[in-house]
Design a protein around this motif. Structure first.
Motif, mmCIF file in Angstrom:
data_model
loop_
_atom_site.group_PDB
_atom_site.id
_atom_site.type_symbol
_atom_site.label_atom_id
_atom_site.label_comp_id
_atom_site.label_asym_id
_atom_site.label_seq_id
_atom_site.Cartn_x
_atom_site.Cartn_y
_atom_site.Cartn_z
ATOM 1 N N UNK A 28 -91.450 13.924 -29.532
ATOM 2 C CA UNK A 28 -90.528 14.772 -28.778
ATOM 3 C C UNK A 28 -89.413 13.957 -28.132
ATOM 4 N N UNK A 29 -89.606 12.649 -28.032
ATOM 5 C CA UNK A 29 -88.625 11.771 -27.390
ATOM 6 C C UNK A 29 -87.667 11.147 -28.407
ATOM 7 N N UNK A 30 -87.811 11.511 -29.649
ATOM 8 C CA UNK A 30 -86.973 10.961 -30.721
ATOM 9 C C UNK A 30 -85.759 11.860 -30.934
ATOM 10 N N UNK A 31 -84.571 11.248 -30.966
ATOM 11 C CA UNK A 31 -83.372 11.998 -31.322
ATOM 12 C C UNK A 31 -83.273 12.165 -32.827
ATOM 13 N N UNK A 32 -83.587 11.097 -33.556
ATOM 14 C CA UNK A 32 -83.497 11.158 -35.009
ATOM 15 C C UNK A 32 -83.870 9.845 -35.648
ATOM 16 N N UNK A 33 -83.599 9.770 -36.947
ATOM 17 C CA UNK A 33 -84.032 8.637 -37.754
ATOM 18 C C UNK A 33 -82.868 8.130 -38.608
ATOM 19 N N UNK A 34 -82.964 6.872 -39.019
ATOM 20 C CA UNK A 34 -81.911 6.278 -39.834
ATOM 21 C C UNK A 34 -82.486 5.137 -40.662
ATOM 22 N N UNK A 35 -81.668 4.619 -41.556
ATOM 23 C CA UNK A 35 -82.015 3.456 -42.363
ATOM 24 C C UNK A 35 -81.549 2.193 -41.642
ATOM 25 N N UNK A 36 -82.380 1.160 -41.656
ATOM 26 C CA UNK A 36 -82.012 -0.151 -41.118
ATOM 27 C C UNK A 36 -82.384 -1.219 -42.143
ATOM 28 N N UNK A 37 -81.512 -2.185 -42.338
ATOM 29 C CA UNK A 37 -81.849 -3.369 -43.124
ATOM 30 C C UNK A 37 -82.135 -4.496 -42.131
ATOM 31 N N UNK A 38 -83.403 -4.836 -41.988
ATOM 32 C CA UNK A 38 -83.792 -5.914 -41.075
ATOM 33 C C UNK A 38 -83.636 -7.245 -41.799
ATOM 34 N N UNK A 39 -82.385 -7.656 -41.988
ATOM 35 C CA UNK A 39 -82.106 -8.921 -42.678
ATOM 36 C C UNK A 39 -82.711 -10.070 -41.879
ATOM 37 N N UNK A 40 -83.300 -11.017 -42.607
ATOM 38 C CA UNK A 40 -84.075 -12.074 -41.947
ATOM 39 C C UNK A 40 -83.811 -13.417 -42.603
ATOM 40 N N UNK A 41 -83.585 -14.442 -41.781
ATOM 41 C CA UNK A 41 -83.499 -15.817 -42.290
ATOM 42 C C UNK A 41 -84.876 -16.462 -42.061
ATOM 43 N N UNK A 42 -85.644 -16.605 -43.146
ATOM 44 C CA UNK A 42 -87.046 -16.974 -43.002
ATOM 45 C C UNK A 42 -87.256 -18.383 -42.451
ATOM 46 N N UNK A 43 -86.384 -19.327 -42.795
ATOM 47 C CA UNK A 43 -86.524 -20.676 -42.236
ATOM 48 C C UNK A 43 -86.277 -20.648 -40.734
ATOM 49 N N UNK A 44 -85.216 -19.959 -40.326
ATOM 50 C CA UNK A 44 -84.940 -19.840 -38.897
ATOM 51 C C UNK A 44 -86.096 -19.129 -38.191
ATOM 52 N N UNK A 45 -86.654 -18.130 -38.878
ATOM 53 C CA UNK A 45 -87.703 -17.297 -38.291
ATOM 54 C C UNK A 45 -89.002 -18.078 -38.058
#
Length: 282
Positions: free
Chosen positions: A145-162
């Motif tokens: 009930x607290x959600x306005x809506x939904x969308x697509x996200x690309x969680x781009x990640x630099x694995x070495x940095x991560x």
């Protein structure tokens, strides 16, 4: 409704996608698609606006992130059982939380720019959840009930940095342009079952990720319950909810990472498609 923000970066206008896929200008009804305008009352008023009474936006303008002035950008890691299996990671007992810097946020079709020294930049299609009203200590039963809506996200990640620069995952998640968000915000009333949405990601036309939100370890409602027990969630906060299998770091026998000129295209059922070309910082 499908709500969008269009125009030059930093000067986006609010819009709506009508039933025929035409972009309509909403400037006469709302200042922006942001936390101040995501409550149930405003969304209900916008739902009464007849799209054919709105000005049609001509041409093919740039789409910005579908939420303006995002407050917190909260990210859940290892939240798909099949993705955890491909990485060899144990199923987490509680949602794994990290943050993505707001300076990473860009439009759904803006270029993704690899930072200097990057050799392990990876892709991750994710369901984004946009909070519509303030919540604290909410239960799983009423969390949506607290959600306005939904969308697509690309969680781009630099694995070495991560993983190799010592510290939290945020280092590999927060590089500039590493948070494409959109193309549009689909209000929650248009998503019948958020736990049954097909999702995919292609790189240079080759399918890399195929999944469904039904393999989430923690559901959207469970995530909101957990996070709201730790901190207050405000309108305009965005939560990304994990990625299905097929990321570059999980490819056998050798991982595959992004390079300059690569093109990512990612889709979630009913929520639209993103497309980014990969560049590199000078």
């Amino acid at each position: 409704m499908k709500l969008v923000r269009y125009g030059k970066k930093g000067d986006e206008k609010p819009g709506m996608i009508d039933a025929d896929g035409v972009l309509r200008d909403l400037s006469g009804h709302v200042k922006d698609i942001d936390g101040a305008h995501l409550g149930d009352a405003v969304l209900h008023a916008l739902s009464k606006v007849k799209p054919d009474h709105l000005p049609e936006v001509k041409g093919n303008p740039r789409l910005g992130a579908c939420v303006g002035n995002i407050g917190k950008f909260l990210c859940i890691g290892l939240n798909y059982s099949d993705h955890a299996a491909e990485t060899g990671a144990a199923i987490p007992e509680h949602p794994i939380l990290f943050f993505k810097a707001n300076s990473a946020i860009v439009g759904p079709n803006d270029d993704v720019i690899m930072p200097r020294g990057s050799t392990h930049t990876d892709w991750e299609v994710e369901l984004g959840v946009v909070i519509g009203k303030q919540c604290k200590y909410v239960s799983e039963a009423n969390a949506l009930d607290y959600v306005a809506g939904y969308c697509v996200v690309n969680d781009v990640s630099e694995r070495h940095f991560q993983t190799q620069l010592t510290g939290q995952w945020t280092k590999g998640k927060s590089c500039d342009t590493f948070g494409p968000t959109g193309p549009w915000l689909v209000t929650r009333d248009e998503v019948d079952d958020v736990q049954n949405l097909a999702m995919s990601l292609d790189v240079n036309g080759k399918r890399m990720q195929t999944g469904n939100t039904n393999t989430m370890i923690f559901t959207v409602a469970q995530i909101i319950e957990h996070l709201s027990g730790l901190m207050t969630l405000y309108p305009g906060d965005v939560i990304t909810t994990g990625t299905p299998p097929g990321v570059g770091m999980g490819i056998k026998p050798e991982p595959v990472y992004l390079k300059k000129g690569d093109v990512m295209e990612l889709t979630i059922e009913g929520l639209g498609t993103q497309r980014q070309t990969v560049g590199e910082d000078a």
